[in-house]
Design a protein around this motif. Structure first.
Motif, PDB file in Angstrom:
ATOM      1  N   ASP A  51      -7.131   5.643 -10.171  1.00 40.86           N
ATOM      2  CA  ASP A  51      -6.295   4.624  -9.519  1.00 40.86           C
ATOM      3  C   ASP A  51      -5.158   5.207  -8.685  1.00 40.86           C
ATOM      4  OD1 ASP A  51      -4.662   5.571 -11.541  1.00 40.86           O
ATOM      5  OD2 ASP A  51      -4.303   3.617 -12.483  1.00 40.86           O
ATOM      6  N   ARG A  52      -5.136   6.509  -8.513  1.00 40.32           N
ATOM      7  CA  ARG A  52      -4.019   7.123  -7.790  1.00 40.32           C
ATOM      8  C   ARG A  52      -3.957   6.663  -6.340  1.00 40.32           C
ATOM      9  NH1 ARG A  52      -4.044  12.994  -5.412  1.00 40.32           N
ATOM     10  NH2 ARG A  52      -4.741  11.678  -3.686  1.00 40.32           N
ATOM     11  N   PRO A  53      -2.763   6.344  -5.838  1.00 44.48           N
ATOM     12  CA  PRO A  53      -2.625   6.036  -4.405  1.00 44.48           C
ATOM     13  C   PRO A  53      -2.948   7.259  -3.556  1.00 44.48           C
ATOM     14  CG  PRO A  53      -0.695   5.314  -5.664  1.00 44.48           C
ATOM     15  CD  PRO A  53      -1.508   6.173  -6.567  1.00 44.48           C
ATOM     16  N   GLU A  54      -3.200   7.025  -2.289  1.00 47.85           N
ATOM     17  CA  GLU A  54      -3.454   8.125  -1.364  1.00 47.85           C
ATOM     18  C   GLU A  54      -2.177   8.945  -1.161  1.00 47.85           C
ATOM     19  OE1 GLU A  54      -6.323   8.992  -0.042  1.00 47.85           O
ATOM     20  OE2 GLU A  54      -7.443   7.304  -0.879  1.00 47.85           O
ATOM     21  N   LEU A  55      -2.365  10.208  -0.774  1.00 46.61           N
ATOM     22  CA  LEU A  55      -1.213  11.089  -0.561  1.00 46.61           C
ATOM     23  C   LEU A  55      -0.245  10.489   0.454  1.00 46.61           C
ATOM     24  CD1 LEU A  55      -2.889  14.625  -0.371  1.00 46.61           C
ATOM     25  CD2 LEU A  55      -1.887  13.485  -2.361  1.00 46.61           C
ATOM     26  N   GLU A  56      -0.780   9.860   1.489  1.00 44.65           N
ATOM     27  CA  GLU A  56       0.067   9.299   2.535  1.00 44.65           C
ATOM     28  C   GLU A  56       0.967   8.190   2.009  1.00 44.65           C
ATOM     29  OE1 GLU A  56      -3.589  11.102   4.305  1.00 44.65           O
ATOM     30  OE2 GLU A  56      -3.215   9.686   2.676  1.00 44.65           O
ATOM     31  N   SER A  57       0.529   7.498   0.959  1.00 43.20           N
ATOM     32  CA  SER A  57       1.376   6.494   0.314  1.00 43.20           C
ATOM     33  C   SER A  57       2.466   7.162  -0.508  1.00 43.20           C
ATOM     34  CB  SER A  57       0.538   5.585  -0.588  1.00 43.20           C
ATOM     35  OG  SER A  57      -0.359   4.800   0.160  1.00 43.20           O
ATOM     36  N   LEU A  58       2.085   8.185  -1.261  1.00 40.01           N
ATOM     37  CA  LEU A  58       3.032   8.858  -2.142  1.00 40.01           C
ATOM     38  C   LEU A  58       4.123   9.578  -1.369  1.00 40.01           C
ATOM     39  CD1 LEU A  58       0.411  10.201  -4.686  1.00 40.01           C
ATOM     40  CD2 LEU A  58       2.082   8.368  -5.080  1.00 40.01           C
ATOM     41  N   VAL A  59       3.793  10.096  -0.192  1.00 41.39           N
ATOM     42  CA  VAL A  59       4.823  10.745   0.624  1.00 41.39           C
ATOM     43  C   VAL A  59       5.874   9.720   1.055  1.00 41.39           C
ATOM     44  CG1 VAL A  59       5.263  11.953   2.802  1.00 41.39           C
ATOM     45  CG2 VAL A  59       3.355  12.650   1.351  1.00 41.39           C
ATOM     46  N   HIS A  60       5.461   8.483   1.267  1.00 36.22           N
ATOM     47  CA  HIS A  60       6.444   7.444   1.568  1.00 36.22           C
ATOM     48  C   HIS A  60       7.358   7.218   0.359  1.00 36.22           C
ATOM     49  CE1 HIS A  60       7.153   3.570   4.122  1.00 36.22           C
ATOM     50  NE2 HIS A  60       8.280   4.059   3.634  1.00 36.22           N
ATOM     51  N   ASN A  61       6.799   7.271  -0.848  1.00 30.55           N
ATOM     52  CA  ASN A  61       7.644   7.190  -2.048  1.00 30.55           C
ATOM     53  C   ASN A  61       8.665   8.321  -2.068  1.00 30.55           C
ATOM     54  OD1 ASN A  61       4.871   5.844  -3.041  1.00 30.55           O
ATOM     55  ND2 ASN A  61       6.533   5.047  -4.294  1.00 30.55           N
ATOM     56  N   LEU A  62       8.218   9.523  -1.704  1.00 34.90           N
ATOM     57  CA  LEU A  62       9.136  10.663  -1.673  1.00 34.90           C
ATOM     58  C   LEU A  62      10.275  10.413  -0.694  1.00 34.90           C
ATOM     59  CD1 LEU A  62       6.422  13.451  -1.763  1.00 34.90           C
ATOM     60  CD2 LEU A  62       8.241  13.190  -3.461  1.00 34.90           C
ATOM     61  N   GLU A  63       9.969   9.834   0.449  1.00 40.05           N
ATOM     62  CA  GLU A  63      11.009   9.525   1.437  1.00 40.05           C
ATOM     63  C   GLU A  63      12.041   8.560   0.856  1.00 40.05           C
ATOM     64  OE1 GLU A  63      10.902   8.473   6.156  1.00 40.05           O
ATOM     65  OE2 GLU A  63       9.917   7.050   4.794  1.00 40.05           O
TER      66      GLU A  63
ATOM     67  N   VAL B  90       0.829  -1.208   0.000  1.00 41.10           N
ATOM     68  CA  VAL B  90       0.000   0.000   0.000  1.00 41.10           C
ATOM     69  C   VAL B  90       0.861   1.254   0.000  1.00 41.10           C
ATOM     70  CG1 VAL B  90      -1.736   1.331   1.282  1.00 41.10           C
ATOM     71  CG2 VAL B  90      -1.886  -1.163   1.193  1.00 41.10           C
ATOM     72  N   ALA B  91       1.784   1.316   0.923  1.00 42.17           N
ATOM     73  CA  ALA B  91       2.643   2.486   1.062  1.00 42.17           C
ATOM     74  C   ALA B  91       4.058   2.004   1.385  1.00 42.17           C
ATOM     75  CB  ALA B  91       2.129   3.400   2.169  1.00 42.17           C
ATOM     76  N   PRO B  92       5.017   2.311   0.526  1.00 41.07           N
ATOM     77  CA  PRO B  92       4.904   3.168  -0.655  1.00 41.07           C
ATOM     78  C   PRO B  92       4.191   2.487  -1.814  1.00 41.07           C
ATOM     79  CG  PRO B  92       7.091   2.212  -0.561  1.00 41.07           C
ATOM     80  CD  PRO B  92       6.403   1.817   0.724  1.00 41.07           C
ATOM     81  N   ALA B  93       3.774   3.301  -2.792  1.00 39.69           N
ATOM     82  CA  ALA B  93       3.173   2.772  -4.018  1.00 39.69           C
ATOM     83  C   ALA B  93       4.239   1.988  -4.788  1.00 39.69           C
ATOM     84  CB  ALA B  93       2.634   3.922  -4.867  1.00 39.69           C
ATOM     85  N   PRO B  94       3.835   1.013  -5.590  1.00 35.83           N
ATOM     86  CA  PRO B  94       4.807   0.130  -6.247  1.00 35.83           C
ATOM     87  C   PRO B  94       5.724   0.845  -7.230  1.00 35.83           C
ATOM     88  CG  PRO B  94       2.603  -0.203  -7.147  1.00 35.83           C
ATOM     89  CD  PRO B  94       2.446   0.665  -5.936  1.00 35.83           C
TER      90      PRO B  94
ATOM     91  N   ASP C  36      19.640  11.422  -3.171  1.00 32.59           N
ATOM     92  CA  ASP C  36      19.477  12.568  -2.278  1.00 32.59           C
ATOM     93  C   ASP C  36      18.117  12.461  -1.600  1.00 32.59           C
ATOM     94  OD1 ASP C  36      19.665  15.139  -1.059  1.00 32.59           O
ATOM     95  OD2 ASP C  36      18.590  16.010  -2.751  1.00 32.59           O
ATOM     96  N   SER C  37      17.997  11.521  -0.673  1.00 32.64           N
ATOM     97  CA  SER C  37      16.729  11.278   0.002  1.00 32.64           C
ATOM     98  C   SER C  37      16.997  10.557   1.316  1.00 32.64           C
ATOM     99  CB  SER C  37      15.788  10.451  -0.867  1.00 32.64           C
ATOM    100  OG  SER C  37      16.310   9.166  -1.076  1.00 32.64           O
ATOM    101  N   PRO C  38      16.070  10.566   2.247  1.00 35.62           N
ATOM    102  CA  PRO C  38      16.289   9.920   3.540  1.00 35.62           C
ATOM    103  C   PRO C  38      16.519   8.412   3.449  1.00 35.62           C
ATOM    104  CG  PRO C  38      14.493  11.481   3.713  1.00 35.62           C
ATOM    105  CD  PRO C  38      14.822  11.364   2.255  1.00 35.62           C
ATOM    106  N   GLU C  39      15.832   7.736   2.507  1.00 40.22           N
ATOM    107  CA  GLU C  39      15.950   6.268   2.396  1.00 40.22           C
ATOM    108  C   GLU C  39      16.108   5.878   0.927  1.00 40.22           C
ATOM    109  OE1 GLU C  39      12.700   4.399   4.442  1.00 40.22           O
ATOM    110  OE2 GLU C  39      12.900   5.683   6.199  1.00 40.22           O
ATOM    111  N   PRO C  40      17.260   6.193   0.324  1.00 40.09           N
ATOM    112  CA  PRO C  40      17.417   6.022  -1.117  1.00 40.09           C
ATOM    113  C   PRO C  40      17.441   4.569  -1.598  1.00 40.09           C
ATOM    114  CG  PRO C  40      19.506   6.616  -0.101  1.00 40.09           C
ATOM    115  CD  PRO C  40      18.446   6.788   0.956  1.00 40.09           C
ATOM    116  N   ASN C  41      17.820   3.636  -0.744  1.00 37.28           N
ATOM    117  CA  ASN C  41      17.958   2.240  -1.193  1.00 37.28           C
ATOM    118  C   ASN C  41      16.682   1.435  -1.030  1.00 37.28           C
ATOM    119  OD1 ASN C  41      20.699   2.576  -1.905  1.00 37.28           O
ATOM    120  ND2 ASN C  41      21.272   2.406   0.251  1.00 37.28           N
ATOM    121  N   ALA C  42      15.669   2.031  -0.414  1.00 34.90           N
ATOM    122  CA  ALA C  42      14.389   1.339  -0.265  1.00 34.90           C
ATOM    123  C   ALA C  42      13.556   1.549  -1.523  1.00 34.90           C
ATOM    124  CB  ALA C  42      13.644   1.858   0.949  1.00 34.90           C
ATOM    125  N   MET C  43      12.763   0.563  -1.882  1.00 33.40           N
ATOM    126  CA  MET C  43      11.958   0.641  -3.100  1.00 33.40           C
ATOM    127  C   MET C  43      10.689   1.441  -2.816  1.00 33.40           C
ATOM    128  SD  MET C  43      13.696  -0.916  -5.400  1.00 33.40           S
ATOM    129  CE  MET C  43      12.621  -1.445  -6.721  1.00 33.40           C
TER     130      MET C  43
END
Length: 248
Positions: A128-140, A114-118, A241-248
């Motif tokens: 079909d857009r994921p919720e904002l709370e999911s997308l912010v995890h993608n940003l992280e 669910v979060a982050p989005a695939p 350049d992100s807090p968790e760059p190696n996470a998918m």
């Protein structure tokens, strides 16, 4: 003489019954035919939009990312703001109110699938857009998110350009392809600045590589989709350049 009369009546009855049975069979065949046509129309309608999208975006396949859409001059200078919310997870039953439009950081959901989005899906619509709370995890995790507003959503050529841009990030074997294009609606929050209908956002660690200090949200607003501006933005703010760059 009674028997022939009875036989004639029976023959008439049999003829009527046969006619009724034939009529029932025709009605049954007609119903089956109508159902088959309806099914074909439903299947055709479901297949039509993906095929149309594929056809409409064929023009971009031979182009570089920087050649798609408007020039970089259609975008404003980047903006930054101190970022918070790193590893701040909230339950998926909880909605988060983000102050920025669109968000670039903040508390977010954390739920497998669910979060982050695939990573595999690069383009979304309002359906079909994921919720904002999911997308912010993608940003992280280092994604750059391209947000397009309702003005762009109603512009067929602009949407084709965004699909063409998203196609350049297809695949899951390269973390440099951490990109998602999603809609921003009135229900999500405030409008973009006047005259701006596209936004890029990124969650940056501030350039020193230390996720515990100097984190920033980064935005760039554009009047139109611009592959040239997006390419420059992602070079300036890569997934690393992100807090968790190696996470998918």
């Amino acid at each position: 003489m009674a028997k022939p009369a009875k036989s004639e009546r029976q023959a008439k009855i049999d003829a009527i019954r046969s006619k009724q049975q034939n009529a029932e069979r025709r009605r049954g065949l007609m119903i089956v035919g109508v159902c088959a046509v309806v099914a074909l129309l439903i299947v055709g309608a479901a297949a039509f939009q993906p095929i149309k999208n594929w056809w409409d975006t064929r023009q971009f396949r031979a182009l570089e990312l920087s050649e798609i859409g408007a020039p970089a001059s259609s975008c404003q200078e980047t903006e930054t703001k101190e970022a918070t919310g790193n590893a701040e997870h909230v339950d998926t039953s909880q909605q988060v109110e983000y102050d920025e439009a669109p968000p670039a950081f903040g508390p977010h959901w954390n739920e497998f699938g669910v979060a982050p989005a695939p990573f595999s899906k690069k383009f979304y619509t309002t359906g079909d857009r994921p919720e904002l709370e999911s997308l912010v995890h993608n940003l992280e995790h280092g994604y750059t998110v391209l947000w397009y507003d309702e003005t762009i959503a109603e512009d067929g050529e602009a949407m084709d350009a965004i699909r063409g841009i998203a196609d350049k990030f297809e695949g899951t074997d390269n973390l440099r392809s951490k990109f998602i294009a999603v809609p921003w609606t009135a229900e999500d929050g405030d409008s973009f600045p006047d005259g701006q209908h596209v936004a890029f956002s990124h969650w940056s660690v501030g350039g020193d590589g230390d996720p515990n200090s100097g984190q920033q949200g980064v935005w760039q607003y554009c009047s139109d989709p611009s592959g040239e501006a997006l390419e420059a933005f992602m070079e300036e703010y890569p997934y690393t350049d992100s807090p968790e760059p190696n996470a998918m």
